[in-house]
Design a protein around this motif. Sequence first.
Motif, PDB file in Angstrom:
ATOM      1  N   ARG A   1       1.027  -1.519  -0.148  1.00 31.66           N
ATOM      2  CA  ARG A   1       0.135  -0.048  -0.230  1.00 31.66           C
ATOM      3  C   ARG A   1       0.813   1.402  -0.108  1.00 31.66           C
ATOM      4  O   ARG A   1       0.405   2.227  -0.319  1.00 31.66           O
ATOM      5  CB  ARG A   1      -0.713  -0.201   1.285  1.00 31.66           C
ATOM      6  N   SER A   2       1.921   1.188   0.099  1.00 30.20           N
ATOM      7  CA  SER A   2       2.939   1.996   0.651  1.00 30.20           C
ATOM      8  C   SER A   2       3.338   2.238  -1.375  1.00 30.20           C
ATOM      9  O   SER A   2       2.868   2.093  -2.605  1.00 30.20           O
ATOM     10  CB  SER A   2       4.062   1.879   0.849  1.00 30.20           C
ATOM     11  N   PRO A   3       4.029   4.180  -1.900  1.00 36.70           N
ATOM     12  CA  PRO A   3       3.834   4.474  -2.505  1.00 36.70           C
ATOM     13  C   PRO A   3       5.470   3.522  -3.322  1.00 36.70           C
ATOM     14  O   PRO A   3       5.810   2.463  -3.154  1.00 36.70           O
ATOM     15  CB  PRO A   3       4.623   6.183  -2.704  1.00 36.70           C
ATOM     16  N   GLY A   4       4.803   4.009  -4.721  1.00 41.09           N
ATOM     17  CA  GLY A   4       5.701   2.650  -5.968  1.00 41.09           C
ATOM     18  C   GLY A   4       5.504   1.317  -5.996  1.00 41.09           C
ATOM     19  O   GLY A   4       4.328   1.025  -5.728  1.00 41.09           O
ATOM     20  N   THR A   5       6.425   0.524  -6.493  1.00 45.28           N
ATOM     21  CA  THR A   5       5.740  -0.688  -6.584  1.00 45.28           C
ATOM     22  C   THR A   5       6.825  -1.607  -6.002  1.00 45.28           C
ATOM     23  O   THR A   5       8.108  -1.906  -5.731  1.00 45.28           O
ATOM     24  CB  THR A   5       6.354  -1.253  -8.355  1.00 45.28           C
ATOM     25  N   THR A   6       6.443  -2.755  -5.453  1.00 42.42           N
ATOM     26  CA  THR A   6       7.569  -3.861  -4.234  1.00 42.42           C
ATOM     27  C   THR A   6       7.793  -4.596  -5.493  1.00 42.42           C
ATOM     28  O   THR A   6       7.073  -5.495  -5.925  1.00 42.42           O
ATOM     29  CB  THR A   6       6.406  -4.022  -3.287  1.00 42.42           C
ATOM     30  N   PRO A   7       8.858  -5.376  -4.972  1.00 44.71           N
ATOM     31  CA  PRO A   7      10.052  -6.065  -5.748  1.00 44.71           C
ATOM     32  C   PRO A   7      10.210  -7.143  -5.435  1.00 44.71           C
ATOM     33  O   PRO A   7      10.386  -7.279  -3.991  1.00 44.71           O
ATOM     34  CB  PRO A   7      11.090  -5.990  -6.508  1.00 44.71           C
TER      35      PRO A   7
ATOM     36  N   PRO B   1       5.371  -7.532 -21.118  1.00 42.73           N
ATOM     37  CA  PRO B   1       6.824  -7.328 -21.847  1.00 42.73           C
ATOM     38  C   PRO B   1       7.499  -6.696 -20.389  1.00 42.73           C
ATOM     39  O   PRO B   1       6.615  -7.300 -19.198  1.00 42.73           O
ATOM     40  CB  PRO B   1       5.595  -5.791 -22.415  1.00 42.73           C
ATOM     41  N   ARG B   2       8.678  -6.459 -20.787  1.00 35.69           N
ATOM     42  CA  ARG B   2       9.940  -6.169 -20.181  1.00 35.69           C
ATOM     43  C   ARG B   2       9.802  -4.730 -19.792  1.00 35.69           C
ATOM     44  O   ARG B   2       9.783  -3.656 -20.538  1.00 35.69           O
ATOM     45  CB  ARG B   2      11.237  -6.380 -20.078  1.00 35.69           C
ATOM     46  N   LEU B   3       9.185  -4.246 -18.290  1.00 35.60           N
ATOM     47  CA  LEU B   3       8.800  -3.231 -17.678  1.00 35.60           C
ATOM     48  C   LEU B   3       9.829  -3.118 -16.406  1.00 35.60           C
ATOM     49  O   LEU B   3      10.275  -3.793 -15.461  1.00 35.60           O
ATOM     50  CB  LEU B   3       7.395  -2.910 -17.499  1.00 35.60           C
ATOM     51  N   SER B   4      10.549  -1.809 -16.041  1.00 35.24           N
ATOM     52  CA  SER B   4      11.260  -1.236 -14.714  1.00 35.24           C
ATOM     53  C   SER B   4      10.134  -1.206 -13.908  1.00 35.24           C
ATOM     54  O   SER B   4       8.380  -0.587 -14.238  1.00 35.24           O
ATOM     55  CB  SER B   4      11.712   0.061 -15.277  1.00 35.24           C
ATOM     56  N   LEU B   5      10.980  -0.698 -12.962  1.00 33.02           N
ATOM     57  CA  LEU B   5       9.664  -0.797 -10.982  1.00 33.02           C
ATOM     58  C   LEU B   5       9.204   1.052 -11.252  1.00 33.02           C
ATOM     59  O   LEU B   5       8.243   1.104 -11.280  1.00 33.02           O
ATOM     60  CB  LEU B   5      10.836  -0.642 -10.192  1.00 33.02           C
ATOM     61  N   SER B   6       9.823   1.354 -11.969  1.00 31.88           N
ATOM     62  CA  SER B   6       9.712   2.758 -12.671  1.00 31.88           C
ATOM     63  C   SER B   6       8.166   2.985 -13.320  1.00 31.88           C
ATOM     64  O   SER B   6       7.228   3.450 -12.941  1.00 31.88           O
ATOM     65  CB  SER B   6      10.653   3.724 -13.151  1.00 31.88           C
TER      66      SER B   6
END
Length: 288
Positions: free
Chosen positions: A12-18, A210-215
Amino acid sequence: MPYGNALREDVRSPGTTPLIGIYDMYSASIAAQHYSGLFVSGFGFAASYYGLPDMGFIAWPDMVAFVERLRLAFPTHHLLVDIDDGYVDPEVACHVVQHLERIGASGVVLEDQKRPRRCGHADGKQVLPLEEYLEKLQLVLESRRDLVVVARTDATEEADVLRRAQALAETDADVVLVDGVRSVEWIRRVRNVIGDKPLLFNQIAGGKSPRLSLSELAELGCQVAIYSTPCLFAAHSAIDTALSELKASDGRLPEFSVPGSIGVRASTGLLEKNISRHHPSASRLVSG
């Protein structure tokens, strides 16, 4: 320790958790040096433990035993566990979920495939009737206490993908996963139908997505990214190369002084960090 809530807060925090896919204790030991979240990949576990493809060969006691070893060695890492279709039977799925929660798993992924199952990025997948899957999912949700539950659909027909994604988002599952999604546009379409429910994206080398970055994933509204096989495929390549070179050199080991070389000392040092008595007590690890 509230492992589920810790993962839930990160989701739930900002960004994408890897979350990095691992296949055995050694790969987990290396991945844990780089990332705070691990994904117990069904693809990787089937390959490493059985030497078989990800087609439904995993027995749940083997998976539970593996997760128990992982939690003892990595007391502060997120552990998201792939439980495939819950090992077919809804009662078995609930039993496994309760086992995993007791030994410290952070979350599970439950899919809607029917047997014979396939890797999420393979052809030939078949899915259960939606109502049947939702019944199984609801039983699992009622069985967990703190555990994060990821509801996954393997549907491939476009209208069915969106229908199922919307239905999963309306449950009490914490996260939705549409596996094998083929384009950025389809990520946007799924994101649109699931409202504010967190979305997970599965990346696998050579897969359909597709290959995508965390951003880029963060911009698309994906709160979680699992990387199912980077450790397994890297090991495959490195082992093949090392043994080819060993054969070519008539069995002479390579020069150890080469930068990046791993020998007995480095390997033992890595593994010593996993000894449970070296870890702080669980009471001091709780954060929130």
